[in-house]
Design a protein around this motif. Structure first.
Motif, PDB file in Angstrom:
ATOM      1  N   ASP A  76     -18.476  24.590  10.405  1.00  0.00           N
ATOM      2  CA  ASP A  76     -18.875  23.261  10.866  1.00  0.00           C
ATOM      3  C   ASP A  76     -18.995  22.339   9.654  1.00  0.00           C
ATOM      4  OD1 ASP A  76     -19.628  21.116  12.343  1.00  0.00           O
ATOM      5  OD2 ASP A  76     -21.156  22.171  13.500  1.00  0.00           O
ATOM      6  N   LEU A  77     -17.840  21.956   9.174  1.00  0.00           N
ATOM      7  CA  LEU A  77     -17.745  21.213   7.925  1.00  0.00           C
ATOM      8  C   LEU A  77     -16.782  20.051   8.097  1.00  0.00           C
ATOM      9  CD1 LEU A  77     -18.032  20.918   4.770  1.00  0.00           C
ATOM     10  CD2 LEU A  77     -16.152  22.558   4.592  1.00  0.00           C
ATOM     11  N   CYS A  78     -17.184  18.889   7.599  1.00  0.00           N
ATOM     12  CA  CYS A  78     -16.311  17.715   7.571  1.00  0.00           C
ATOM     13  C   CYS A  78     -16.234  17.236   6.124  1.00  0.00           C
ATOM     14  CB  CYS A  78     -16.876  16.603   8.460  1.00  0.00           C
ATOM     15  SG  CYS A  78     -15.930  15.056   8.393  1.00  0.00           S
ATOM     16  N   VAL A  79     -15.028  17.193   5.568  1.00  0.00           N
ATOM     17  CA  VAL A  79     -14.842  16.743   4.192  1.00  0.00           C
ATOM     18  C   VAL A  79     -13.997  15.465   4.184  1.00  0.00           C
ATOM     19  CG1 VAL A  79     -15.002  19.085   3.294  1.00  0.00           C
ATOM     20  CG2 VAL A  79     -12.754  18.116   3.786  1.00  0.00           C
ATOM     21  N   VAL A  80     -14.277  14.613   3.206  1.00  0.00           N
ATOM     22  CA  VAL A  80     -13.576  13.341   3.084  1.00  0.00           C
ATOM     23  C   VAL A  80     -13.150  13.166   1.636  1.00  0.00           C
ATOM     24  CG1 VAL A  80     -13.672  10.857   3.478  1.00  0.00           C
ATOM     25  CG2 VAL A  80     -15.083  12.386   4.849  1.00  0.00           C
ATOM     26  N   GLY A  81     -11.894  12.789   1.423  1.00  0.00           N
ATOM     27  CA  GLY A  81     -11.449  12.590   0.047  1.00  0.00           C
ATOM     28  C   GLY A  81     -10.074  11.962  -0.029  1.00  0.00           C
ATOM     29  N   ASP A  82      -9.660  11.689  -1.256  1.00  0.00           N
ATOM     30  CA  ASP A  82      -8.351  11.111  -1.535  1.00  0.00           C
ATOM     31  C   ASP A  82      -7.879  11.676  -2.863  1.00  0.00           C
ATOM     32  OD1 ASP A  82      -6.102   9.601  -1.933  1.00  0.00           O
ATOM     33  OD2 ASP A  82      -7.135   7.679  -2.160  1.00  0.00           O
TER      34      ASP A  82
ATOM     35  N   LEU B 220      -6.792  19.654  -1.293  1.00  0.00           N
ATOM     36  CA  LEU B 220      -5.387  19.912  -0.970  1.00  0.00           C
ATOM     37  C   LEU B 220      -5.180  21.260  -0.298  1.00  0.00           C
ATOM     38  CD1 LEU B 220      -3.728  18.505  -4.228  1.00  0.00           C
ATOM     39  CD2 LEU B 220      -4.029  17.364  -2.029  1.00  0.00           C
ATOM     40  N   ASN B 221      -6.077  22.210  -0.545  1.00  0.00           N
ATOM     41  CA  ASN B 221      -5.960  23.553   0.041  1.00  0.00           C
ATOM     42  C   ASN B 221      -6.803  23.724   1.303  1.00  0.00           C
ATOM     43  OD1 ASN B 221      -4.246  24.369  -2.016  1.00  0.00           O
ATOM     44  ND2 ASN B 221      -5.908  25.160  -3.290  1.00  0.00           N
ATOM     45  N   PHE B 222      -7.397  22.635   1.789  1.00  0.00           N
ATOM     46  CA  PHE B 222      -8.316  22.758   2.924  1.00  0.00           C
ATOM     47  C   PHE B 222      -7.616  23.345   4.144  1.00  0.00           C
ATOM     48  CE2 PHE B 222     -11.070  21.298   6.380  1.00  0.00           C
ATOM     49  CZ  PHE B 222     -12.331  21.588   5.861  1.00  0.00           C
ATOM     50  N   ARG B 223      -6.393  22.907   4.418  1.00  0.00           N
ATOM     51  CA  ARG B 223      -5.677  23.431   5.580  1.00  0.00           C
ATOM     52  C   ARG B 223      -5.265  24.885   5.374  1.00  0.00           C
ATOM     53  NH1 ARG B 223      -3.167  20.013   9.322  1.00  0.00           N
ATOM     54  NH2 ARG B 223      -2.393  21.948  10.215  1.00  0.00           N
ATOM     55  N   VAL B 224      -5.123  25.313   4.121  1.00  0.00           N
ATOM     56  CA  VAL B 224      -4.807  26.718   3.845  1.00  0.00           C
ATOM     57  C   VAL B 224      -6.011  27.591   4.174  1.00  0.00           C
ATOM     58  CG1 VAL B 224      -4.158  28.371   2.058  1.00  0.00           C
ATOM     59  CG2 VAL B 224      -3.140  26.080   2.078  1.00  0.00           C
ATOM     60  N   ARG B 225      -7.192  27.133   3.752  1.00  0.00           N
ATOM     61  CA  ARG B 225      -8.417  27.896   4.010  1.00  0.00           C
ATOM     62  C   ARG B 225      -8.857  27.780   5.459  1.00  0.00           C
ATOM     63  NH1 ARG B 225     -12.985  26.682  -0.293  1.00  0.00           N
ATOM     64  NH2 ARG B 225     -13.778  28.565   0.699  1.00  0.00           N
ATOM     65  N   HIS B 226      -8.539  26.635   6.092  1.00  0.00           N
ATOM     66  CA  HIS B 226      -8.954  26.397   7.479  1.00  0.00           C
ATOM     67  C   HIS B 226      -7.726  25.947   8.278  1.00  0.00           C
ATOM     68  CE1 HIS B 226     -13.182  26.541   6.179  1.00  0.00           C
ATOM     69  NE2 HIS B 226     -12.828  25.760   5.178  1.00  0.00           N
ATOM     70  N   PRO B 227      -6.860  26.882   8.676  1.00  0.00           N
ATOM     71  CA  PRO B 227      -5.611  26.519   9.372  1.00  0.00           C
ATOM     72  C   PRO B 227      -5.843  25.727  10.650  1.00  0.00           C
ATOM     73  CG  PRO B 227      -5.588  28.829   8.707  1.00  0.00           C
ATOM     74  CD  PRO B 227      -6.983  28.345   8.498  1.00  0.00           C
ATOM     75  N   GLU B 228      -7.017  25.907  11.284  1.00  0.00           N
ATOM     76  CA  GLU B 228      -7.281  25.229  12.545  1.00  0.00           C
ATOM     77  C   GLU B 228      -7.929  23.857  12.350  1.00  0.00           C
ATOM     78  OE1 GLU B 228     -11.087  27.273  11.437  1.00  0.00           O
ATOM     79  OE2 GLU B 228      -8.928  27.481  11.102  1.00  0.00           O
ATOM     80  N   ALA B 229      -8.055  23.403  11.104  1.00  0.00           N
ATOM     81  CA  ALA B 229      -8.765  22.154  10.817  1.00  0.00           C
ATOM     82  C   ALA B 229      -8.076  20.950  11.447  1.00  0.00           C
ATOM     83  CB  ALA B 229      -8.872  21.954   9.307  1.00  0.00           C
ATOM     84  N   LYS B 230      -8.888  20.010  11.897  1.00  0.00           N
ATOM     85  CA  LYS B 230      -8.385  18.729  12.382  1.00  0.00           C
ATOM     86  C   LYS B 230      -8.266  17.805  11.174  1.00  0.00           C
ATOM     87  CE  LYS B 230      -9.412  15.005  15.664  1.00  0.00           C
ATOM     88  NZ  LYS B 230      -8.202  15.214  16.476  1.00  0.00           N
ATOM     89  N   VAL B 231      -7.109  17.195  10.990  1.00  0.00           N
ATOM     90  CA  VAL B 231      -6.864  16.302   9.855  1.00  0.00           C
ATOM     91  C   VAL B 231      -6.659  14.884  10.379  1.00  0.00           C
ATOM     92  CG1 VAL B 231      -5.363  15.762   7.898  1.00  0.00           C
ATOM     93  CG2 VAL B 231      -5.837  18.145   8.489  1.00  0.00           C
TER      94      VAL B 231
END
Length: 755
Positions: A264-270, A287-298
Motif C-alpha cells: 500500500d504505497l504511492c510514490v511520486v517523482g520525476d 525507474l525500477n518501480f514497475r519491476v518490483r511491483h508489476p501490478e502497479a498503477k502508473v
C-alpha cells in the motif's frame, strides 16, 4: 519608469479556503490525471509527475479523499518527503482538505520519532545524544589521524562521510565505492577512510549519533526486533513518498522495512529532476518501480500549470536531446497557461557586463510591476554570486541570498580580507609582498599564502566554492588595476570595505540569488539563468556521460522554475578586455538547433552584449528557431595598427599597442576630458569613476557615431552607457555639450548613473 506597486499595509489577509463539505467535493477542480491519482486508493501506485504539474495537489487530495471516504484512518497514513518546508506545506494542505491527523514528515523526522520511542525497549537506556556539529567531530578525527584539513576540505570530507553512510558503505569499502561511483574526493581516499573510521570511533566512545545514524539505527532495530516492526506496521498502513527520484539506498531500505510484505504505497517523482546524486540520491528506485511491483498503477502528470508555453517548449526541447536511462522515461510537458514573452538569450563580452545587464533587466521588471520577491537569478555555483550581489546593490535592487552566505560573510573571504589589510599596512616594508608588482600580482601573492592557486581544483563542493570566492577577489583587483593603474593594496581594501558595507544592508524582501541546486522545489515569475558557459554548466569536473546528463537535468530544473519571464545568458570572458575564448554551454547549442524549441529572442543592441546588432537583417545570425547563433570562439584581441596579439588590459582597451602611433582626435579628447572633469566634480567622485584616461583615449581614437559603436568600446559598460552615452556621442559629433552646474543637475546625473 514608474515605481513598482507596493502592497498596502491594510490589504486584507487572504481568505482561508473552505474545507470541502463532502468526499466528492475533494475531487472538484482536479484534472483527469490528478483525479485518477486521487481515486487510486489501493497501492502500489506510481505517479510520474513533471515540473509544475500539480503533484503535491494530487498527493494531498488522494490522502484527503481516502480519509474523507473512510478508506484511510488519518493516524495510519505516513507521508514522507525530503524537506521540512515540503512536509509543512503538505500538512497545511491536508488541514484545509479536512484530513487532520495525517503524519507528513521527512525521512529523518519520522525515523527519529520511532527511534526515540523504541530505543529504551529494544536497546535499553537513553537514546545517544545527536551530534550538534558534525564538522567539528570530523575535524577532531582528522587531527587525531595527523591529517590537516582546511575549512573547505573539512566540509567536503564531512560530505563524503555522509554519502558513504547513506549508501551503506563502511570505511573499509569507501575507496572502492567512491571509485565505482566516479566521485572526486577532496583528499586521498585512504585518508578519508582513516578519518571516517576515527569519526565512528569517537562517536561510540562519546555515546553520540549523527543524522545518518538515525536512519541506520532505525533500520537496525526494525531488522533485529520483529516485535518492533510489527508494532510500526500496525500503526502505519498507508505510505506516500514524494520526490521519490531522490531516495537513497538507506532510505529505500527503511521504507521496505516499514512496508513489510504489504504494497500500500504511492510514490511520486520525476527522473528528469534527479540532481542530487552527489548525496546518494538515485532515480533507480523510481525507474525500477514497475519491476518490483508489476501490478502497479502508473499515472503520468504532464499538464504544466506553472509555466508559459514558451518556457515549457524550451524545457521539452532540452530533454529531447538527453541520453541515458532517465531520458528514456522523460515526460513531455503540455503547457496550460496562456502565451507569454519569448525566453531571451544574451551573450555578453565579460562577466561584469553580464551581471550589470542582468541587474538592469531585473530593475526594469520591477518597475513594470513584477515584485522583486518574484524574481530569481540562478547560477551553477555559490562562488558566482558576488558579481550579482554587487550589481544588484549598485542598481539599488534589494536581494536575498538563498542556500549560501553572502559573499563578504564567507569565512574564506573574511580571512582573505584580513590578510590583504595586513599586507596593505606593511606596504613595501613587507618582504613577502613586492610593492613594485602590479596590484593583481600582490593579491595573488597574499592569497597564495592561504593555499590559493590560480589553477582551479579538480573536485567539486566546498573546495571549489572556496576557490571561486578567492578568484573573485583577484578579478576585483584586476578590474581596479585596469581602471586605476596606480592603485595599491590599500585602495583595493577600501574598495572591498565599501562593497561589503553596501551588501551588509538589512535583508528585505527582494530578488532571490541562489544556486540551481538550492532552487529545486521553488518557482518565480521571472528567472535569470546566468553563467551558462562550458566549464560552468556542465561543470568542469563532470566527465562521464552520466555526470553530463545530470548537468543537463540541472539546467532543466532551472528553466522550469520560471512562470513567465525566462532569460539565459553567458559571457565570453571573465574580465573586461579579456580574451573572449569561452563557448556557451553545449546545452545552449542543442536549444539553438532544435526544431521543436520555442523561439528565443536575443538581446540585440544591449550595451555590453556581443550578440546581435541593431542593423542585423531578418534571419541573419540566428537559427530558424529565433535563437541567435553566437560565435563558437572569439579570436584573441589584436592591435589594429601592427596586428600583434594584445595581452595587457590597457592595450585591449585601446585596441592597439602602447607603442603604436595613435590616431586620436585631439579636439574630441580635450572636450571629453573637460566634460569628464565637470561631471566628476558634480558627482563628488574622482575623474576615473566617470571614465578612465585610457577609455577617453579609446573614444577619441574611435570617435563613435552611433550608440552601437560606443557600446563596443571596452570600458563603456552598460551603466556608464546609460549615464553618459548621450553626452559622449554629442561631443564626438562636435557639439558643445552644456553641463548643468546647479545642485539639481548633479542630483539628476547621480540618479542616472545609478540606473
Amino acid at each position: 519608469m514608474t515605481a513598482a506597486p507596493q502592497a498596502s499595509l491594510f490589504t486584507p489577509a487572504p481568505q482561508v479556503p473552505q474545507v470541502p463539505e463532502t468526499a466528492d467535493a475533494v475531487l472538484e477542480g482536479l484534472d483527469p490525471e490528478q483525479r485518477e491519482v486521487a481515486t487510486a486508493l489501493s497501492g502500489p501506485v506510481c505517479v510520474l509527475a513533471g515540473a509544475g504539474t500539480g503533484k503535491t495537489r494530487a498527493l494531498t487530495h488522494r490522502i484527503a479523499y481516502g480519509v474523507r471516504t473512510g478508506r484511510f484512518k488519518p493516524s495510519t497514513v505516513l507521508a514522507v518527503t525530503f524537506t521540512n518546508r515540503a512536509a509543512g506545506e503538505m500538512r497545511g494542505r491536508l488541514r484545509q482538505l479536512g484530513a487532520q491527523g495525517v503524519q507528513a514528515r521527512t525521512f529523518h523526522s519520522a525515523a527519529l520519532r520511532q527511534l526515540q520511542f523504541f530505543w529504551p525497549r529494544a536497546v535499553g537506556g537513553d537514546l545517544p545524544r545527536l551530534v550538534e556539529r558534525k564538522v567539528q567531530l570530523v575535524a577532531e578525527a582528522a587531527a587525531h589521524c595527523g591529517i590537516r584539513l582546511d575549512r573547505s576540505e573539512l566540509r567536503d570530507v564531512t560530505g563524503e562521510i555522509e554519502w558513504a553512510k547513506v549508501t551503506r558503505t563502511v570505511p573499509a569499502d569507501y575507496a572502492a565505492a567512491a571509485a565505482k561511483a566516479d566521485r572526486r574526493p577532496p583528499r586521498d581516499p585512504a585518508e578519508i577512510d582513516r578519518i571516517y573510521r576515527r569519526y565512528e570511533e569517537f562517536k561510540r566512545e562519546r555515546v553520540l549519533i549523527d543524522f545518518e545514524d538515525v536512519l541506520l539505527l532505525t533500520v537496525g532495530i526494525l531488522q533485529d526486533h520483529p516485535e518492533v516492526a510489527v508494532q510500526v506496521r500496525s500503526q502505519y498502513q498507508h505510505f506516500v513518498v514524494d520526490e521519490y527520484q531522490d531516495v537513497s539506498p538507506l532510505q529505500q531500505r527503511l521504507l521496505d522495512l516499514w512496508l513489510g510484505e504489504r504494497d500500500d504505497l504511492c510514490v511520486v517523482g520525476d527522473a528528469s529532476q534527479t540532481i542530487y546524486s552527489f548525496t546518494g540520491a538515485t532515480p533507480d528506485h523510481l525507474l525500477n518501480f514497475r519491476v518490483r511491483h508489476p501490478e502497479a498503477k502508473v499515472v503520468k502528470l504532464v499538464r504544466d500549470y506553472r509555466s508559459t508555453p514558451q518556457v515549457v517548449h524550451l524545457a521539452n526541447n532540452l530533454l529531447a536531446h538527453a541520453r541515458g536511462r532517465a531520458a528514456e522515461h522523460r515526460l513531455e510537458l503540455v503547457a496550460q497557461r496562456p502565451k507569454g514573452p519569448r525566453p531571451l538569450s544574451t551573450e555578453y563580452a565579460d562577466e561584469p557586463a553580464e551581471a550589470e545587464g542582468t541587474a538592469r533587466r531585473v530593475k526594469e521588471l520591477v518597475a513594470s510591476g513584477v515584485p522583486a520577491g518574484q524574481i530569481a537569478v540562478l547560477f551553477r555555483t555559490n562562488g558566482q554570486s558576488s558579481l550579482y550581489e554587487q550589481a544588484l546593490a549598485d542598481a539599488q535592487v534589494p536581494y536575498q541570498l538563498r542556500g549560501a552566505e553572502r559573499f563578504f560573510e564567507r569565512a574564506e573571504v573574511r580571512e582573505a580580507l584580513t590578510g590583504l589589510r595586513a599586507a596593505a599596512r606593511f606596504g613595501g616594508n613587507d618582504s613577502r609582498h613586492d610593492d613594485t608588482a602590479g596590484l593583481p600580482s600582490q593579491v595573488r601573492a597574499v592569497l597564495s599564502g592561504r593555499n590559493w592557486s590560480p589553477v582551479p581544483p579538480a573536485g567539486s563542493g566546498a573546495v571549489r566554492d572556496r576557490w571561486e570566492s578567492l578568484a573573485a577577489l583577484v578579478r576585483l583587483a584586476e578590474d581596479l588595476s585596469a581602471a586605476r593603474p596606480a592603485a595599491a593594496l590599500g585602495d583595493l581594501v577600501a574598495e572591498l570595505d565599501e562593497r561589503a558595507a553596501a551588501q551588509h544592508a538589512p535583508t528585505v524582501e527582494g530578488v532571490t540569488l541562489a544556486s540551481l541546486h538550492a532552487a529545486k522545489g521553488l518557482e518565480w515569475d521571472a528567472v535569470f539563468l546566468v553563467g551558462l558557459t562550458e566549464g560552468m554548466l556542465p561543470i568542469t569536473y563532470a566527465k562521464t556521460d552520466e555526470q553530463i546528463e545530470e548537468e543537463r537535468r540541472l539546467l532543466y530544473v532551472g528553466i522550469t522554475r520560471a512562470r513567465v519571464h525566462l532569460s539565459l545568458s553567458w559571457a565570453l570572458s571573465r574580465t573586461p578586455g579579456g580574451w573572449g575564448g569561452r563557448r556557451p554551454s553545449r546545452f545552449i547549442e542543442t536549444l539553438r538547433s532544435g526544431a521543436t524549441a520555442a523561439p528565443l529572442g536575443s538581446s540585440a543592441g544591449v550595451p555590453g552584449a556581443t550578440g546581435g546588432r541593431p542593423d542585423t537583417k531578418a534571419g541573419e545570425d540566428s537559427g530558424q528557431d529565433g535563437f541567435r547563433t553566437a560565435p563558437r570562439r572569439r579570436a584573441p584581441a589584436r592591435c589594429r595598427v601592427c596586428g600583434r596579439t594584445l595581452t595587457e588590459a590597457g592595450e585591449m582597451k585601446l585596441m592597439r599597442c602602447e607603442t603604436c602611433p595613435s590616431d586620436m582626435d585631439e579636439g574630441v579628447y580635450r572636450r571629453l576630458r573637460d566634460w569628464r572633469e565637470t561631471r566628476a566634480h558634480q558627482l563628488g567622485q574622482p575623474d576615473y569613476c566617470v571614465f578612465t584616461d585610457k577609455t577617453l583615449v579609446a573614444i577619441a581614437e574611435a570617435v563613435p557615431e552611433s550608440e552601437t559603436d560606443l557600446a563596443r568600446i571596452p570600458g563603456v559598460g552598460a551603466r556608464k552607457f546609460r549615464a553618459y552615452g548621450t553626452d559622449v556621442l554629442a561631443i564626438c559629433a562636435g557639439e558643445d555639450r552644456a553641463v548643468a552646474q546647479d545642485e539639481g543637475g548633479a542630483r539628476a546625473e547621480r540618479n542616472s548613473s545609478e540606473k
